[in-house]
Design an enzyme around this catalytic site. Structure first.
Site, PDB file in Angstrom:
ATOM      1  CE  LYS A 267      -4.185   7.253 -43.124  1.00  0.00           C
ATOM      2  NZ  LYS A 267      -4.818   8.512 -43.416  1.00  0.00           N
ATOM      3  CG  ASN A 268      -3.687   8.818 -39.673  1.00  0.00           C
ATOM      4  OD1 ASN A 268      -3.421   9.018 -40.864  1.00  0.00           O
ATOM      5  ND2 ASN A 268      -4.930   8.701 -39.237  1.00  0.00           N
TER       6      ASN A 268
ATOM      7  NE  ARG B  94      -9.763  16.535 -42.028  1.00  0.00           N
ATOM      8  CZ  ARG B  94      -9.123  15.414 -42.341  1.00  0.00           C
ATOM      9  NH1 ARG B  94      -9.377  14.810 -43.475  1.00  0.00           N
ATOM     10  NH2 ARG B  94      -8.246  14.906 -41.522  1.00  0.00           N
TER      11      ARG B  94
ATOM     12  NE  ARG C 275      -6.059   9.988 -49.007  1.00  0.00           N
ATOM     13  CZ  ARG C 275      -6.288  11.284 -48.950  1.00  0.00           C
ATOM     14  NH1 ARG C 275      -7.338  11.779 -49.570  1.00  0.00           N
ATOM     15  NH2 ARG C 275      -5.506  12.073 -48.284  1.00  0.00           N
TER      16      ARG C 275
ATOM     17  CG  ASP D 132      -9.777   7.929 -38.429  1.00  0.00           C
ATOM     18  OD1 ASP D 132     -10.515   8.866 -38.779  1.00  0.00           O
ATOM     19  OD2 ASP D 132      -8.558   8.052 -38.253  1.00  0.00           O
TER      20      ASP D 132
ATOM     21  CB  CYS E 201     -10.813  12.032 -46.186  1.00  0.00           C
ATOM     22  SG  CYS E 201     -10.152  10.499 -46.835  1.00  0.00           S
TER      23      CYS E 201
HETATM   24  C1  EPZ Z   1      -6.184  13.147 -37.894  1.00  0.00           C
HETATM   25  O1  EPZ Z   1      -6.725  14.224 -38.631  1.00  0.00           O
HETATM   26  C2  EPZ Z   1      -6.180  11.966 -38.820  1.00  0.00           C
HETATM   27  N1  EPZ Z   1      -5.389  12.295 -40.010  1.00  0.00           N
HETATM   28  C3  EPZ Z   1      -7.601  11.597 -39.215  1.00  0.00           C
HETATM   29  O2  EPZ Z   1      -7.531  10.389 -39.917  1.00  0.00           O
HETATM   30  C4  EPZ Z   1      -8.433  11.365 -37.955  1.00  0.00           C
HETATM   31  O3  EPZ Z   1      -9.783  11.195 -38.323  1.00  0.00           O
HETATM   32  C5  EPZ Z   1      -8.325  12.548 -37.004  1.00  0.00           C
HETATM   33  O4  EPZ Z   1      -6.932  12.844 -36.731  1.00  0.00           O
HETATM   34  C6  EPZ Z   1      -9.021  12.320 -35.670  1.00  0.00           C
HETATM   35  O5  EPZ Z   1      -8.489  11.197 -35.031  1.00  0.00           O
HETATM   36  C7  EPZ Z   1      -4.069  12.216 -39.996  1.00  0.00           C
HETATM   37  O6  EPZ Z   1      -3.452  11.846 -39.002  1.00  0.00           O
HETATM   38  C8  EPZ Z   1      -3.356  12.553 -41.241  1.00  0.00           C
HETATM   39  P1  EPZ Z   1      -7.789  16.587 -35.701  1.00  0.00           P
HETATM   40  P2  EPZ Z   1      -6.591  15.713 -38.115  1.00  0.00           P
HETATM   41  O7  EPZ Z   1      -6.941  17.783 -35.831  1.00  0.00           O
HETATM   42  O8  EPZ Z   1      -5.276  15.857 -37.423  1.00  0.00           O
HETATM   43  C9  EPZ Z   1     -10.819  20.289 -35.428  1.00  0.00           C
HETATM   44  C10 EPZ Z   1      -8.104   8.848 -41.576  1.00  0.00           C
HETATM   45  O9  EPZ Z   1      -9.181   8.320 -41.938  1.00  0.00           O
HETATM   46  N2  EPZ Z   1      -9.663  21.149 -35.711  1.00  0.00           N
HETATM   47  O10 EPZ Z   1      -7.606  15.700 -34.521  1.00  0.00           O
HETATM   48  O11 EPZ Z   1      -6.905  16.598 -39.230  1.00  0.00           O
HETATM   49  C11 EPZ Z   1     -11.213  19.421 -36.621  1.00  0.00           C
HETATM   50  O12 EPZ Z   1     -12.005  20.115 -37.526  1.00  0.00           O
HETATM   51  C12 EPZ Z   1      -8.039  10.321 -41.264  1.00  0.00           C
HETATM   52  O13 EPZ Z   1      -7.034   8.218 -41.488  1.00  0.00           O
HETATM   53  C13 EPZ Z   1      -9.809  22.508 -35.631  1.00  0.00           C
HETATM   54  O14 EPZ Z   1     -10.894  23.033 -35.360  1.00  0.00           O
HETATM   55  O15 EPZ Z   1      -7.755  15.734 -37.034  1.00  0.00           O
HETATM   56  C14 EPZ Z   1     -11.911  18.275 -35.946  1.00  0.00           C
HETATM   57  O16 EPZ Z   1     -13.229  18.638 -35.653  1.00  0.00           O
HETATM   58  C15 EPZ Z   1      -9.261  11.065 -41.614  1.00  0.00           C
HETATM   59  N3  EPZ Z   1      -8.712  23.300 -35.892  1.00  0.00           N
HETATM   60  C16 EPZ Z   1     -11.143  18.115 -34.629  1.00  0.00           C
HETATM   61  O17 EPZ Z   1     -10.475  19.362 -34.420  1.00  0.00           O
HETATM   62  C17 EPZ Z   1      -7.507  22.771 -36.168  1.00  0.00           C
HETATM   63  O18 EPZ Z   1      -6.552  23.527 -36.387  1.00  0.00           O
HETATM   64  C18 EPZ Z   1     -10.140  16.993 -34.600  1.00  0.00           C
HETATM   65  O19 EPZ Z   1      -9.306  17.073 -35.734  1.00  0.00           O
HETATM   66  C19 EPZ Z   1      -7.368  21.371 -36.250  1.00  0.00           C
HETATM   67  C20 EPZ Z   1      -8.471  20.573 -36.002  1.00  0.00           C
END
Ligand code: EPZ
Length: 433
Positions: A22-23, A122, A398, A305, A117
């Site tokens: 999915k991602n 986020r 989802r 995840d 979610c």
């Molecule tokens: C992706 O989310 C996935 N979603 C999430 O999957 C997954 O949990 C996550 O990556 C981590 O592997 C999609 O691909 C659509 P990140 P994403 O940016 O990209 C911080 C699922 O269950 N951060 O890697 O939003 C953030 O708060 C979902 O399928 C910032 O601070 O995750 C977090 O602590 C849920 N500033 C960390 O980085 C930013 O601009 C990692 O988030 C972006 C992120």
């Protein structure tokens, strides 16, 4: 509205086929509009998030043709609208990939602020920082992220935090910038690599995806391609845990075992048997498993995840386990529901769960708080003594295609029925005994 009704206690036995990631799909479908030529994408999971995104892509003018349940043909040459905003797209996190895609191709994008979610704050500051470094003006107004550029110019970007979304988004925009971009401290998740491979198959020049330094030479145009998305690491991991939790024997097919290593290692450590094949993995267990400590980390660490699913398994294992969530701050919301089924879990400081394993769960009426937690609660219900209902399953839908059908084919007693339909519950009870 629908819910699952589940009777626990049956081991899951048999074979299950894993769908596309999915991602990865969410980023690849967005990136597909970056060429004016036609792109064919296979192994697209037919889940709510991908369908919402496809509708949004269609709404801004792209042609989207669904060749079958998992194959989509997209032509982005008809896009005339750079404003992506509807009540659905606001609900999915991955709407942000359209910023990188449209900014790269058209040098402008206006996309509703991402939802997704509710697993903690986020922010998208890193995405915005990356776009700005490439020369775009970016602001947030009227609920939209708005990005404009005369031109994008390659640059050196260091991500303060490892972010899957920011890495992919910047990679997409930089693919069509002038000159070279280097992304340091990049995310290394399998889907980052898949998106890079997809963009490269369209003529982009991206090297180093899968390491923490990604180098991109911008190109003027991207071209047609046919591409098949990698298998879903988290769907596979969820079935691995479900097999172990129900003391079953499941061959999980169409996976890349390397992507599942962090999960396999933990399952083996607590006493499950995991056998790897070329593109399948078999998980068996016939006894109560042991305890361990787990900390979620960016790939190749243990995936956030998979945290609710493995914690559910540990809640049934012998001894005290500790699970530390280091990626998101609010990812233990399922603990209250699990406690109602008999689990003994204390969450300290918001990100550490201390789990005293119990012998078994008992069925209850529970509610899915988000996608992965919802899947974990379904696993809990499949183990619990007696009947459970799980509502808010739209979260689960989802990201899991035909979840209940796949579980039922493995021998799980699970059915999707309308919410508050007592007769359907009774019918299910009569059927499964
Ligand atoms: C992706 O989310 C996935 N979603 C999430 O999957 C997954 O949990 C996550 O990556 C981590 O592997 C999609 O691909 C659509 P990140 P994403 O940016 O990209 C911080 C699922 O269950 N951060 O890697 O939003 C953030 O708060 C979902 O399928 C910032 O601070 O995750 C977090 O602590 C849920 N500033 C960390 O980085 C930013 O601009 C990692 O988030 C972006 C992120």
């Amino acid at each position: 509205m629908e819910q699952y009704v589940i009777k626990g206690g049956n081991p899951l036995v048999g074979e299950v086929e894993i769908g596309g990631a999915k991602n990865a799909a969410l980023a690849i479908l967005s990136a597909a509009v970056m060429t004016d030529e036609t792109v064919t994408i296979e192994n697209v999971p037919n889940v709510r998030d991908t369908n919402v995104l496809l509708n949004a892509i269609e709404e801004i003018g792209a042609r989207v043709e669904r060749l079958d349940a998992h194959t989509v043909r997209i032509n982005g040459s008809f896009i005339r609208d750079f404003n992506v905003d509807n009540e659905f797209i606001r609900k999915i996190r991955a709407s942000y990939y359209l910023i990188g895609a449209l900014l790269g191709k058209y040098k402008r994008a206006e996309v509703a602020l991402p939802g997704g979610c509710n697993i903690g704050g986020r922010p998208i500051d890193l995405h915005m920082k990356g776009f700005r470094a490439l020369g775009a003006e970016v602001d947030i107004k009227y609920g939209l992220v708005r990005a404009y550029a005369e031109k994008l110019t390659g640059t050196h970007i260091y991500l303060d935090k490892v972010s899957v979304g920011a890495t992919i988004n910047i990679m997409m925009a930089a693919s069509m910038a002038e000159g070279k971009t280097i992304i340091e401290n990049a995310a290394k998740e399998p889907h980052v690599v898949d998106v890079a491979n997809f963009l490269n198959s369209m003529g982009a020049n991206i090297k180093g995806a899968g390491t923490d330094v990604i180098r991109i030479k911008g190109v003027e145009k991207l071209h047609r391609t046919e591409y098949s998305i990698i298998p879903d690491q988290i769907e596979a991991g969820t079935f691995m845990v479900a097999a172990a939790a129900t003391r079953g024997d499941v061959l999980i097919k169409n996976v890349i075992p390397k992507h599942l290593e962090a999960i396999s290692v933990k399952l083996m450590e607590i006493g499950a048997t995991v056998e790897e094949f070329d593109d399948a993995i078999r998980v068996t267990s016939d006894h109560r498993l042991g305890h361990t400590q787990i900390k979620t980390l960016p790939y190749p660490g243990f995936p956030t995840d998979m945290q609710p699913q493995i914690a559910t398994l540990l809640a049934l294992s012998d001894g005290t386990s500790i699970v530390t969530e280091s990626i998101f701050e609010n990812r233990f919301k399922y603990v209250d529901e699990l406690s109602r089924m008999g689990a003994s879990i204390k969450v300290e400081g918001g990100n550490v769960a201390i789990i005293e394993g119990v012998e078994g769960f008992t069925g209850a009426a529970i509610s899915a708080p988000d996608l992965r937690a919802g899947a974990a609660l379904v696993v809990a219900a499949l183990v619990a003594e007696g009947y459970s209902t799980v509502d808010c399953i739209h979260y689960i839908e989802r990201g899991y295609e035909c979840f209940e059908d796949k579980l039922a084919a493995l021998g799980g007693y699970i059915e999707k029925i309308p919410v508050d339909d007592e007769r359907a519950v009774q019918k299910f009870k009569l059927k499964v005994g």
